[in-house]
Design a protein around this motif. Structure first.
Motif, short mmCIF file in Angstrom:
data_model
loop_
_atom_site.label_atom_id
_atom_site.label_comp_id
_atom_site.label_asym_id
_atom_site.label_seq_id
_atom_site.Cartn_x
_atom_site.Cartn_y
_atom_site.Cartn_z
N ALA A 39 0.85 -1.19 0.00
CA ALA A 39 0.00 0.00 0.00
C ALA A 39 0.89 1.24 0.00
N ILE A 40 0.61 2.16 -0.92
CA ILE A 40 1.34 3.41 -1.04
C ILE A 40 0.41 4.53 -0.59
N ASN A 41 0.89 5.37 0.32
CA ASN A 41 0.03 6.44 0.84
C ASN A 41 0.77 7.77 0.81
N GLU A 42 0.25 8.71 0.01
CA GLU A 42 0.79 10.07 -0.08
C GLU A 42 2.29 10.07 -0.35
N LEU A 43 2.75 9.17 -1.19
CA LEU A 43 4.18 9.06 -1.47
C LEU A 43 4.66 10.25 -2.30
N SER A 44 5.75 10.85 -1.88
CA SER A 44 6.30 12.02 -2.58
C SER A 44 7.82 11.88 -2.69
N GLY A 45 8.35 12.53 -3.70
CA GLY A 45 9.79 12.50 -3.93
C GLY A 45 10.11 13.26 -5.20
N SER B 22 2.35 13.02 -3.52
CA SER B 22 1.07 12.61 -2.95
C SER B 22 0.39 11.49 -3.73
N ILE B 23 1.14 10.42 -3.98
CA ILE B 23 0.60 9.28 -4.73
C ILE B 23 0.15 8.18 -3.77
N SER B 24 -1.07 7.69 -3.99
CA SER B 24 -1.63 6.64 -3.13
C SER B 24 -2.31 5.57 -3.98
N PHE B 25 -2.04 4.30 -3.67
CA PHE B 25 -2.75 3.18 -4.28
C PHE B 25 -2.44 1.91 -3.50
N GLU B 26 -3.22 0.87 -3.76
CA GLU B 26 -3.02 -0.44 -3.13
C GLU B 26 -2.87 -1.51 -4.20
N LEU B 27 -2.14 -2.54 -3.87
CA LEU B 27 -1.92 -3.66 -4.79
C LEU B 27 -2.07 -4.95 -4.00
#
Length: 524
Positions: free
Chosen positions: A285-291, A296-301
């Motif tokens: 699970a990716i939550n509010e990923l930034s770099g 602010s990227i969010s998704f689940e796999l």
């Protein structure tokens, strides 16, 4: 399978008298590397002033043939003639100065800190070569670029140009040296459709001016849009020759792989998409990923799901994958594996967590170029085969060989250098390296870049098999037909932000590009 016969030298006919002699005549060409026969008795002609497509699976001998034509290595037997003059000395300089032949390789050789004009006219500078006139160089470059229909600032450092424009500079450099036969090796492998169109326009100009083009590509639509003649190699031998308007992509593919290639059932057609139970814990699970370039990227796999990632080259796709794996430092957000927060992400920690990453730039980021095929495949399993500081070599090699065979890596032996393999087999070897850690999450960037149709199908089937075993797969690709073939859902990035996640079954190339270009966004 019908093929055109090789030219008969027994006697002239009226049609032969009216047809100009070939630009390139290849007869009985062979090349061996120890016991490995890369080319065997290859013979065909390249018509003058046309585009000839050279096709074949990875490992078919295309790269070896191109290296011979470009003078990078001599043949073991046979002959090559350009414009009725046989080559007696094989070197890049001889090919260019005596036979007017140049190559645009996949790995461009440019002076990155020099200007466009300095690169194009290097070695043929006007005036004193020790102190060339910069003004004269710029003027001559402008004239050449105008002739080629290219708008490039001759004073700009090459380092500041995008990949597509750098490629055009290499072509212009070849023309500046009087090139009459231009070889292009997978020129669109790293280009966007718009960038490819610029190259195709230049090729059309060169063809109209009488330049002979030898074009290598795995992309059938390109081949049939550009080529006049098609030549096919398989297992080091020349197996087919057609005029492009007298054959079909299906015939060509069958000649390349030696069999009819069955149509691959897409994920959407197969109904293989897993439906997670309500409240099921996602594999990742990716939550509010930034770099870098993403925010602010969010998704689940979930287990067994294949999620594609689409977007333009500057969308942040690659940077997001590197952040997830820990190859680069992010600036915010979280990653969770199986419900457990994954903090302090690094490549080593990801390997221990069974999070695998197959990078898109295999030569720069993946291959251990000084090592063997077996060592490349087994690089991540050394610890498992080490005892008291010593590697149990037989067991290590046996494991690497089993993985090579499972992925159908074409190699005479796993002891040969990885650089001797074709691009597609290098890619399969890299995939084998990461599968050796038995990943829970497999992250891939451009998994089939530069890979032929047969190897591409094999890689797809391998990904489907992994998904069936419960591996969660995150796959980024610039090839939209590829994403529509192998994914369950597609996450679309635009300017570093997630603008939508669409079901592959209802998606089209047009709908994905609409999102990727920022024309519209949908809720994820």
């Amino acid at each position: 399978m019908a093929t055109l016969p090789l030219p008969d030298d027994s006697g002239p006919t009226m049609s032969k008298q009216m047809t100009p002699p070939p630009a390139v005549i290849i007869r009985g060409l062979s090349r061996s590397f120890g016991p490995v026969r890369a080319l065997e008795d290859v013979s065909f002609d390249v018509p003058v002033g046309e585009v000839t497509a050279l096709l074949g699976e990875n490992g078919a001998g295309k790269s070896t043939l191109l290296k011979i034509l470009a003078g990078l290595q001599p043949p073991s037997g046979g002959s090559v003639s350009f414009f009725d003059r046989e080559v007696t000395s094989f070197s890049p300089n001889t090919m260019l100065t005596e036979h007017s032949v140049a190559i645009v390789p996949q790995e461009l050789s440019l002076l990155l800190d020099r200007t466009v004009s300095e690169n194009i006219l290097a070695g043929v500078e006007p005036g004193n070569r020790l102190f060339p006139s910069q003004r004269a160089m710029v003027q001559r470059t402008i004239a050449l670029l105008d002739e080629l229909g290219l708008r490039i600032d001759p004073r700009m450092p090459v380092r500041e140009l995008d990949m597509a424009t750098q490629q055009l500079v290499v072509v212009a450099r070849s023309i500046a040296r009087g090139c009459r036969v231009l070889i292009l090796d997978e020129p669109t492998a790293m280009l966007t459709p718009a960038e490819s169109d610029r190259l195709f326009a230049l090729m059309a100009r060169l063809k109209a001016a009488g330049t002979t083009l030898v074009y290598v590509s795995h992309r059938m639509p390109e081949v049939f849009a550009l080529a006049d003649q098609i030549e096919v190699l398989r297992d080091g031998k020349h197996v087919a020759s057609w005029r492009a308007d007298e054959t079909t992509p299906q015939q060509v593919v069958a000649a390349m792989v030696g069999r009819e290639l069955s149509e691959l059932t897409t994920r959407a057609q197969s109904g293989a998409r897993p439906i997670p139970a309500s409240g099921a814990i996602p594999t990742i699970a990716i939550n509010e990923l930034s770099g870098t370039r993403h925010s602010s990227i969010s998704f689940e796999l979930h287990p067994g799901e294949i999620l594609g990632v689409a977007g333009l080259p500057d969308s942040g796709r690659v940077e997001m994958l590197q952040n997830i794996f820990g190859a680069t430092k992010g600036t915010g957000g979280t990653v969770t594996l199986g419900g457990v927060p994954y903090v302090n992400r690094t490549p080593i920690a990801s390997i221990e967590a069974k999070l695998a990453f197959v990078p898109g730039e295999r030569r720069a980021q993946g291959l251990l170029s000084t090592m063997s095929v077996g060592d490349n495949i087994g690089a991540l399993t050394v610890r498992a085969f080490t005892r008291l500081g010593l590697i149990r070599r037989r067991a290590f090699d046996r494991g690497a060989n089993e993985r090579a065979q499972a992925l159908r890596v074409k190699t005479a032996t796993i002891d040969q250098p990885i650089t001797n393999l074709s691009g597609g087999n290098q890619q399969k070897a890299m995939l084998g390296r990461w599968l050796a850690i038995e990943p829970r999450v497999l992250v891939l960037d451009e998994p089939t870049r530069g890979v032929d149709v047969g190897a591409k199908s094999e890689i797809y089937e391998q990904l489907f098999a992994l998904a069936a075993e419960g591996v969660a797969i995150l796959c980024s690709s610039s090839d939209l037909p590829e994403l529509l073939t192998i994914t369950d859902r597609i996450a679309v990035l635009s300017e570093g932000r997630l603008v939508g996640i669409v079901d592959t079954a209802s998606a089209t190339e047009e709908s994905i590009m609409t999102l990727a270009t920022g024309a519209v966004s949908t809720a994820a």
